[in-house]
Structure formats: structure tokens, C-alpha cells
Motif scaffolding. Structure first.
Motif, PDB file in Angstrom:
ATOM      1  N   LYS A  59       0.842  -1.201   0.000  1.00 33.75           N
ATOM      2  CA  LYS A  59       0.000   0.000   0.000  1.00 33.75           C
ATOM      3  C   LYS A  59       0.879   1.253   0.000  1.00 33.75           C
ATOM      4  CE  LYS A  59      -4.089  -1.644   2.383  1.00 33.75           C
ATOM      5  NZ  LYS A  59      -5.017  -1.324   3.478  1.00 33.75           N
ATOM      6  N   GLN A  60       0.277   2.395  -0.276  1.00 34.35           N
ATOM      7  CA  GLN A  60       1.011   3.660  -0.287  1.00 34.35           C
ATOM      8  C   GLN A  60       1.708   3.931   1.041  1.00 34.35           C
ATOM      9  OE1 GLN A  60      -2.058   6.481  -1.423  1.00 34.35           O
ATOM     10  NE2 GLN A  60      -1.210   6.611  -3.492  1.00 34.35           N
ATOM     11  N   LYS A  61       1.117   3.519   2.147  1.00 36.56           N
ATOM     12  CA  LYS A  61       1.708   3.771   3.469  1.00 36.56           C
ATOM     13  C   LYS A  61       2.864   2.834   3.790  1.00 36.56           C
ATOM     14  CE  LYS A  61      -1.682   6.520   5.426  1.00 36.56           C
ATOM     15  NZ  LYS A  61      -1.373   7.813   5.846  1.00 36.56           N
ATOM     16  N   GLN A  63       2.755  -0.762   3.943  1.00 33.03           N
ATOM     17  CA  GLN A  63       2.447  -2.082   4.476  1.00 33.03           C
ATOM     18  C   GLN A  63       2.376  -3.105   3.341  1.00 33.03           C
ATOM     19  OE1 GLN A  63       0.207   0.510   4.626  1.00 33.03           O
ATOM     20  NE2 GLN A  63      -0.490   0.803   6.709  1.00 33.03           N
ATOM     21  N   ARG A  93       8.277  -3.740   6.136  1.00 26.73           N
ATOM     22  CA  ARG A  93       7.586  -2.457   5.963  1.00 26.73           C
ATOM     23  C   ARG A  93       8.456  -1.544   5.115  1.00 26.73           C
ATOM     24  NH1 ARG A  93       3.205   0.159   7.967  1.00 26.73           N
ATOM     25  NH2 ARG A  93       3.408   2.401   8.175  1.00 26.73           N
ATOM     26  N   SER A  96       6.647   5.229   3.266  1.00 28.16           N
ATOM     27  CA  SER A  96       5.391   5.732   2.733  1.00 28.16           C
ATOM     28  C   SER A  96       5.666   6.561   1.483  1.00 28.16           C
ATOM     29  CB  SER A  96       4.703   6.579   3.798  1.00 28.16           C
ATOM     30  OG  SER A  96       3.473   7.039   3.326  1.00 28.16           O
ATOM     31  N   SER A  98       3.093   8.836  -1.082  1.00 29.29           N
ATOM     32  CA  SER A  98       1.757   9.246  -1.511  1.00 29.29           C
ATOM     33  C   SER A  98       1.614   9.283  -3.032  1.00 29.29           C
ATOM     34  CB  SER A  98       1.414  10.618  -0.928  1.00 29.29           C
ATOM     35  OG  SER A  98       2.336  11.578  -1.411  1.00 29.29           O
TER      36      SER A  98
END
Length: 116
Positions: A59-61, A63, A93, A96, A98
Motif C-alpha cells: 500500500k502507499q503507506k 504495508q 515495511r 510511505s 503518496s
């Protein structure tokens, strides 16, 4: 498709984003434009060696939401190697970003060696 006819592009890429290589220099974490913030390791519990390539979705964050071991490039599909590779990939991890796609695809390559 996936490499936009660029020599250094990844022909298996699902997105035209980043350069297909991780930023941390070890060559085992390949997720364009991203850096692994933590690198989990799970030891194998068998007398096997080999390379396990794990396809990941991030995901963008940062994870890892999905990990599929045994994709192209894997040299040993023994469960005692693919299971710890999958667990380690899911525990990893990334930074991040965006600007990244909502689901970015990459790979993590685990090289299991016999104890010396």
C-alpha cells in the motif's frame, strides 16, 4: 509490456512507476522508488538451501498486504523455505509514498543457505 521499451525496465512490471529496484542497495528488495524500513528474517527449519522469490503487494503507506512465494526466479519451492519467506515478506515495511499506486507490486528475494 511494463518496461516501456527501456533497456533497464522490468518486463514483468505491472505499473510504469519507479525504476524497479529498491533504494537500499542490497538488491534483495525490489519495489520501485521505495526503501525497506525493516527487514525481517525467519530461519528455515530444514536442511534445504535455495532462492525463494516472493511477489509482494504494498500500500502507499508501506504495508505489505499480500505475499506470494515461489514466483519466477525461485530455485527451491520446499515449504520449509517458502513459509518463512512469506512470513518475512509480510512483516517487512516500506517507506510511505503518496505518489505510489494504491497497490504497488514488487518482489523480495530470499537466499537460504545451509549453515557452515
Amino acid at each position: 509490456s511494463g518496461d516501456k521499451e527501456r533497456r533497464e525496465g522490468d518486463p514483468n512490471a505491472m505499473y510504469y512507476y519507479g525504476n524497479g529496484r529498491g533504494l537500499d542497495g542490497d538488491g534483495n528488495y525490489r519495489l520501485g522508488g521505495r526503501r525497506a524500513l525493516n527487514k525481517e528474517r525467519f530461519l528455515q527449519d530444514c536442511n534445504e538451501s535455495g532462492i525463494v522469490v516472493v511477489k509482494i503487494e504494498v500500500k502507499q503507506k508501506g504495508q505489505v498486504t499480500k505475499a506470494s512465494p515461489g514466483v519466477k526466479g525461485t530455485t527451491n519451492n520446499a515449504t520449509c523455505l517458502t513459509d518463512p519467506a512469506r512470513r518475512a515478506a509480510l512483516a517487512t515495511r516500506f517507506n510511505s509514498d503518496s505518489k505510489a499506486p494504491s497497490k504497488q507490486v514488487g518482489v523480495i528475494i530470499y537466499n537460504f543457505k545451509l549453515s557452515e
